[in-house]
Scaffold this active site. Structure first.
Site, PDB file in Angstrom:
ATOM      1  N   HIS A   1      34.349  43.862  35.587  1.00 55.55           N
ATOM      2  CA  HIS A   1      35.426  44.727  35.121  1.00 55.55           C
ATOM      3  C   HIS A   1      35.389  46.089  35.800  1.00 55.55           C
ATOM      4  O   HIS A   1      34.363  46.781  35.778  1.00 55.55           O
ATOM      5  CB  HIS A   1      35.325  44.904  33.604  1.00 55.55           C
ATOM      6  CG  HIS A   1      36.204  45.989  33.074  1.00 55.55           C
ATOM      7  ND1 HIS A   1      37.555  46.037  33.310  1.00 55.55           N
ATOM      8  CD2 HIS A   1      35.919  47.083  32.319  1.00 55.55           C
ATOM      9  CE1 HIS A   1      38.064  47.110  32.737  1.00 55.55           C
ATOM     10  NE2 HIS A   1      37.092  47.762  32.129  1.00 55.55           N
TER      11      HIS A   1
ATOM     12  N   HIS B   1      28.412  40.415  20.913  1.00 55.80           N
ATOM     13  CA  HIS B   1      28.999  41.474  20.085  1.00 55.80           C
ATOM     14  C   HIS B   1      27.858  42.252  19.439  1.00 55.80           C
ATOM     15  O   HIS B   1      27.150  41.725  18.580  1.00 55.80           O
ATOM     16  CB  HIS B   1      29.897  40.859  19.011  1.00 55.80           C
ATOM     17  CG  HIS B   1      30.830  41.842  18.390  1.00 55.80           C
ATOM     18  ND1 HIS B   1      32.005  41.481  17.775  1.00 55.80           N
ATOM     19  CD2 HIS B   1      30.782  43.190  18.304  1.00 55.80           C
ATOM     20  CE1 HIS B   1      32.630  42.553  17.333  1.00 55.80           C
ATOM     21  NE2 HIS B   1      31.902  43.609  17.639  1.00 55.80           N
TER      22      HIS B   1
ATOM     23  N   ASN C   1      41.741  51.278  36.545  1.00 59.06           N
ATOM     24  CA  ASN C   1      41.257  50.475  35.429  1.00 59.06           C
ATOM     25  C   ASN C   1      42.475  49.921  34.688  1.00 59.06           C
ATOM     26  O   ASN C   1      43.155  50.642  33.964  1.00 59.06           O
ATOM     27  CB  ASN C   1      40.394  51.331  34.497  1.00 59.06           C
ATOM     28  CG  ASN C   1      39.807  50.538  33.343  1.00 59.06           C
ATOM     29  OD1 ASN C   1      40.254  49.449  33.024  1.00 59.06           O
ATOM     30  ND2 ASN C   1      38.791  51.102  32.701  1.00 59.06           N
TER      31      ASN C   1
ATOM     32  N   HIS D   1      30.611  34.378  43.516  1.00 57.64           N
ATOM     33  CA  HIS D   1      31.537  35.509  43.467  1.00 57.64           C
ATOM     34  C   HIS D   1      31.402  36.208  42.119  1.00 57.64           C
ATOM     35  O   HIS D   1      31.236  35.557  41.083  1.00 57.64           O
ATOM     36  CB  HIS D   1      32.984  35.036  43.676  1.00 57.64           C
ATOM     37  CG  HIS D   1      33.167  34.198  44.896  1.00 57.64           C
ATOM     38  ND1 HIS D   1      33.243  34.726  46.168  1.00 57.64           N
ATOM     39  CD2 HIS D   1      33.266  32.848  45.039  1.00 57.64           C
ATOM     40  CE1 HIS D   1      33.387  33.743  47.040  1.00 57.64           C
ATOM     41  NE2 HIS D   1      33.407  32.595  46.381  1.00 57.64           N
TER      42      HIS D   1
ATOM     43  N   CYS E   1      38.477  46.282  26.745  1.00 53.01           N
ATOM     44  CA  CYS E   1      38.658  45.751  28.098  1.00 53.01           C
ATOM     45  C   CYS E   1      38.090  44.344  28.276  1.00 53.01           C
ATOM     46  O   CYS E   1      38.355  43.708  29.295  1.00 53.01           O
ATOM     47  CB  CYS E   1      38.009  46.691  29.115  1.00 53.01           C
ATOM     48  SG  CYS E   1      38.727  48.352  29.126  1.00 53.01           S
TER      49      CYS E   1
END
Length: 528
Positions: free
Chosen positions: A399, A303, A432, A395, A224
């Site tokens: 996700h 990562h 989603n 703002h 995502c």
């Protein structure tokens, strides 16, 4: 926390601050040298030479003056060429399927039952999850999952993806009529779980007749957070290819990734993921700055999979125990892994965006709580984990992975209901939609008239691997809400939103077949 872990935390913060200071000084070095030279040389010259004397001196040393001017011009050009090119966002478009693709939560559960393969426990679990998901009563499914029996094959998967990709690119090109398809020099498409041959990038090049030397990339398996990865890749490519446009398309395929077995960790995706996609047009052309909506300020990619098997394995696509069904398995450690990735990401992002006072306050809090064991007042003795990003950013587009993710980030980042509204309403209205959810959230802010000139927008997403990626944008102009509403995916629903979304929304199994009892509810107060 032991002393070694504390030392690593302090060293990481120190390195980030030192790196930021170094880059800041380096970027201003020519200005510093020029001002220093001017202050040193100008006063003696002014005191000893008149204008006539200066003119005579210049004429006598014309060759040297020309050479010095040429060297200065070359140095100026080299400095300008070494500076990163600004990256501007001209416009964006989100996909909204037609009413025929909308199902209420109860209708979705009934459709799951008709699909076959689920036992009673699995159906009850999916119902409980959907009641707590934060999704509303009009999310979208592909035609392949609305048929009886479901038609999950390569053909229907391609039909779904083509409808989404062509829909958003058509909408984006309609909103940017000054840019022709032939002007686009870079194409990046990301879709994690469905990667056909030819690729999506080739599909776009072929469909819109892009030029033969277009630079194309197709990203898969990134989860995502792939939308931010695509933006970061486009940013780097725009540093190399001059005066061009980059088309970035983010989507996911639902047809081939609905799970029809009874493995509980794989059933969660059925209750959350829905059809969606978005397209963004970027450019490095300075002449387009006046037309652009935003400038990309920072991208930060984290990562964790290389350092931790736990992070690597918390979101995996695999076969279930029967070997007959493929699904995406979500580990119970997902929230913990996401929290670790978030802390690493904001440790890098913080020095880039936060005022120094807030950075020092955060560092002092870490030392007090982790070294001396002093509890933070008013928080039940829990230590502060993150600084106050609301001081520097206006703002937040987080996700819309699920209700639990949004609740945890609202608490951790100490955000208000107003800050969380774009993410919660995106989850409520569209579900989603994977990597494209960030753009639905930004489109919501635009349609609500929230984006003002100078505002900063933070997009943050999580993905398999495990990854946490951030992008910070600066609004170059106030976005006219009336101008964007007509083509916004929020156009038909904006007047109803925000709405109150209960933590548990019971699903009525006896709902009328036409779903009239599940219309979008009326707004209540500020929506929370």
């Amino acid at each position: 926390m032991d002393s070694r872990e504390l030392l690593r935390t302090v060293k990481q913060a120190s390195r980030n601050h030192a790196r930021l200071l170094y880059h800041s000084l380096l970027s201003r070095l020519p200005h510093i040298l020029f001002v220093t030279l001017l202050l040193v040389v100008a006063p003696p010259l002014a005191s000893t030479l008149s204008l006539d004397a200066l003119w005579q001196e210049a004429r006598a040393n014309a060759a040297a003056l020309v050479a010095a001017s040429a060297v200065l011009a070359a140095a100026t050009h080299a400095y300008a060429a070494s500076r990163p090119r600004p990256v501007y966002l001209l416009d964006l478009a989100g996909y909204k399927p037609g009413p025929a693709h909308e199902l209420t939560r109860s209708q979705a559960l009934k459709q799951f039952g008709l699909a076959g393969g689920f036992d009673d426990e699995s159906m009850a679990f999916q119902k409980r999850m959907m009641e707590r998901s934060g999704l509303g009563e009009a999310t979208h499914f592909p035609a392949s999952l609305l048929s009886v029996p479901v038609d999950m094959c390569l053909r229907t998967a391609r039909e779904e993806s083509e409808a989404v990709v062509f829909g958003v690119v058509d909408g984006l090109l309609a909103r940017t009529p000054r840019v022709r398809p032939a002007d686009i020099g870079i194409v990046i498409v990301n879709s994690s779980l469905y990667s056909p041959t030819p690729s999506f990038a080739s599909l776009v090049v072929n469909r819109y007749g892009l030029r033969h030397d277009v630079v194309s990339h197709n990203l898969s398996g990134m989860g995502c957070s792939a939308g931010i990865i695509a933006i970061d890749l486009a940013k780097h490519l725009l540093q190399v290819h001059r005066d061009t446009y980059a088309l970035v398309v983010s989507t996911e395929n639902i047809t081939l990734n609905a799970y029809l077995g009874n493995n509980r960790p794989m059933l969660v995706t059925n209750t959350l993921f829905r059809v969606g996609g978005a397209a963004v047009l970027l450019t490095n052309r300075r002449s387009d700055r006046a037309l652009a909506k935003y400038q990309l300020i920072h991208t930060v990619r984290t990562h964790r999979g290389g350092a931790s098997d736990r992070s690597y394995g918390c979101v995996t696509q695999e076969e279930d125990d029967t070997g007959r069904h493929v699904g995406v398995s979500l580990s119970k450690e997902l929230m913990s892994v996401a929290g670790d990735a978030l802390r690493t990401n904001i440790t890098t992002l913080g020095p880039l965006v936060l005022p120094l006072s807030e950075q020092l306050r955060f560092l002092a809090t870490v030392v007090l709580t982790r070294v001396f064991g002093v509890p933070r007042a008013g928080m039940g003795g829990k230590p502060a984990r993150v600084p106050d990003f609301a001081m520097a950013l206006d703002h937040f587009c987080i996700h819309a992975g699920g209700r639990g993710v949004l609740d945890e980030l609202e608490r951790s980042l100490r955000l208000s209901a107003w800050h969380m509204e774009p993410s919660r309403m995106t989850l409520y209205r569209f579900g989603n939609t994977s990597s494209s959810s960030l753009w639905y959230e930004l489109a919501y802010c635009e349609a609500k008239g929230r984006i003002k000139k100078g505002d900063r927008v933070w997009q943050i997403a999580f993905g398999s691997g495990f990854k946490c990626n951030s992008a910070v944008w600066k609004a170059l102009r106030t976005v006219d809400a009336e101008e964007v509403r007509g083509s916004s995916p929020w156009a038909q629903d904006l007047h109803r939103l925000p709405v109150h979304v209960p933590k548990v929304g019971p699903i009525d199994d006896d709902e009328d077949e036409d779903g009239t009892s599940c219309k979008v509810p009326k707004p209540q107060g500020n929506g929370y």
